[in-house]
Write a protein that holds these residues in place. Structure first.
Motif, PDB file in Angstrom:
ATOM      1  N   GLN A  17       0.782  -1.123   0.028  1.00  0.00           N
ATOM      2  CA  GLN A  17      -0.044   0.168  -0.010  1.00  0.00           C
ATOM      3  C   GLN A  17       0.805   1.348   0.069  1.00  0.00           C
ATOM      4  OE1 GLN A  17      -2.398  -0.721   3.538  1.00  0.00           O
ATOM      5  NE2 GLN A  17      -3.971  -1.668   2.370  1.00  0.00           N
ATOM      6  N   VAL A  18       1.789   1.193   0.974  1.00  0.00           N
ATOM      7  CA  VAL A  18       2.838   2.361   0.854  1.00  0.00           C
ATOM      8  C   VAL A  18       3.538   2.652  -0.515  1.00  0.00           C
ATOM      9  CG1 VAL A  18       5.010   3.509   1.902  1.00  0.00           C
ATOM     10  CG2 VAL A  18       3.281   2.358   3.195  1.00  0.00           C
ATOM     11  N   GLY A  19       3.915   1.521  -1.044  1.00  0.00           N
ATOM     12  CA  GLY A  19       4.741   1.761  -2.443  1.00  0.00           C
ATOM     13  C   GLY A  19       3.795   2.126  -3.553  1.00  0.00           C
ATOM     14  N   LEU A  20       2.285   1.770  -3.388  1.00  0.00           N
ATOM     15  CA  LEU A  20       1.506   1.991  -4.508  1.00  0.00           C
ATOM     16  C   LEU A  20       1.080   3.647  -4.327  1.00  0.00           C
ATOM     17  CD1 LEU A  20       0.300   1.089  -6.760  1.00  0.00           C
ATOM     18  CD2 LEU A  20      -1.578   0.177  -5.698  1.00  0.00           C
ATOM     19  N   ARG A  21       1.082   3.868  -3.027  1.00  0.00           N
ATOM     20  CA  ARG A  21       0.414   5.355  -2.679  1.00  0.00           C
ATOM     21  C   ARG A  21       1.398   6.360  -2.917  1.00  0.00           C
ATOM     22  NH1 ARG A  21       0.553   5.796   2.862  1.00  0.00           N
ATOM     23  NH2 ARG A  21      -0.938   3.658   2.676  1.00  0.00           N
ATOM     24  N   ARG A  22       2.866   6.031  -3.074  1.00  0.00           N
ATOM     25  CA  ARG A  22       3.725   6.738  -3.385  1.00  0.00           C
ATOM     26  C   ARG A  22       3.824   7.099  -4.710  1.00  0.00           C
ATOM     27  NH1 ARG A  22       8.383   7.726   0.723  1.00  0.00           N
ATOM     28  NH2 ARG A  22       9.120   8.793  -1.368  1.00  0.00           N
ATOM     29  N   PHE A  23       3.609   5.897  -5.360  1.00  0.00           N
ATOM     30  CA  PHE A  23       3.398   6.267  -6.870  1.00  0.00           C
ATOM     31  C   PHE A  23       2.420   7.015  -7.481  1.00  0.00           C
ATOM     32  CE2 PHE A  23       2.157   4.422 -11.426  1.00  0.00           C
ATOM     33  CZ  PHE A  23       3.209   4.686 -11.981  1.00  0.00           C
ATOM     34  N   ALA A  28       0.219  11.858  -9.526  1.00  0.00           N
ATOM     35  CA  ALA A  28      -0.586  13.366  -9.129  1.00  0.00           C
ATOM     36  C   ALA A  28       0.271  14.581  -9.544  1.00  0.00           C
ATOM     37  CB  ALA A  28      -1.331  13.355  -8.034  1.00  0.00           C
ATOM     38  N   ARG A  29       1.382  14.514  -8.915  1.00  0.00           N
ATOM     39  CA  ARG A  29       2.386  15.671  -9.031  1.00  0.00           C
ATOM     40  C   ARG A  29       2.982  15.892 -10.308  1.00  0.00           C
ATOM     41  NH1 ARG A  29       7.961  16.211  -5.203  1.00  0.00           N
ATOM     42  NH2 ARG A  29       8.623  18.162  -6.244  1.00  0.00           N
TER      43      ARG A  29
END
Length: 109
Positions: A17-23, A28-29
């Motif tokens: 989840q953390v890895g996917l959220r960072r991507f 988005a940025r």
């Protein structure tokens, strides 16, 4: 994600989840006009991998460890791989990340 809760340990799911959220935050940025996962290119994923090489850990203030970068990229690869296997609509029709794209683990400090 629900299917993975049956087979994976909670810590494994959290790392995913953390890895996917960072991507997703990176997308988005840096690609705010993106409207669908199918639009994501291999070049964008490789740009994300390069971005991770410059990221600093908020906990240590040092560059992200190779192991951390590998985990983040593995989450991205698995998300798109499983999305294609499960025939989700709106998925890229080609692999975006290869095993050879992963940061190399060094035998030497």
């Amino acid at each position: 994600m629900a299917g993975r809760q049956i087979t994976d340990r909670p810590a494994t799911l959290e790392h995913f989840q953390v890895g996917l959220r960072r991507f997703m935050q990176w997308l988005a940025r840096f690609t705010p006009d993106l409207e669908s996962f199918a639009e994501i290119t291999r070049e964008q994923v490789l740009a994300y991998a390069a971005f991770l090489e410059t990221e600093v850990s908020p906990q240590t203030g040092r560059p992200l460890a190779v192991w951390t970068r590998r985990n983040y990229l593995a989450a991205v690869k698995l998300f798109f791989q499983q999305g294609a296997e499960w025939q989700w609509e709106d998925m890229p029709d080609r692999p975006l990340l290869l095993d050879s794209d992963q940061p190399k683990m060094s035998c030497f400090p």
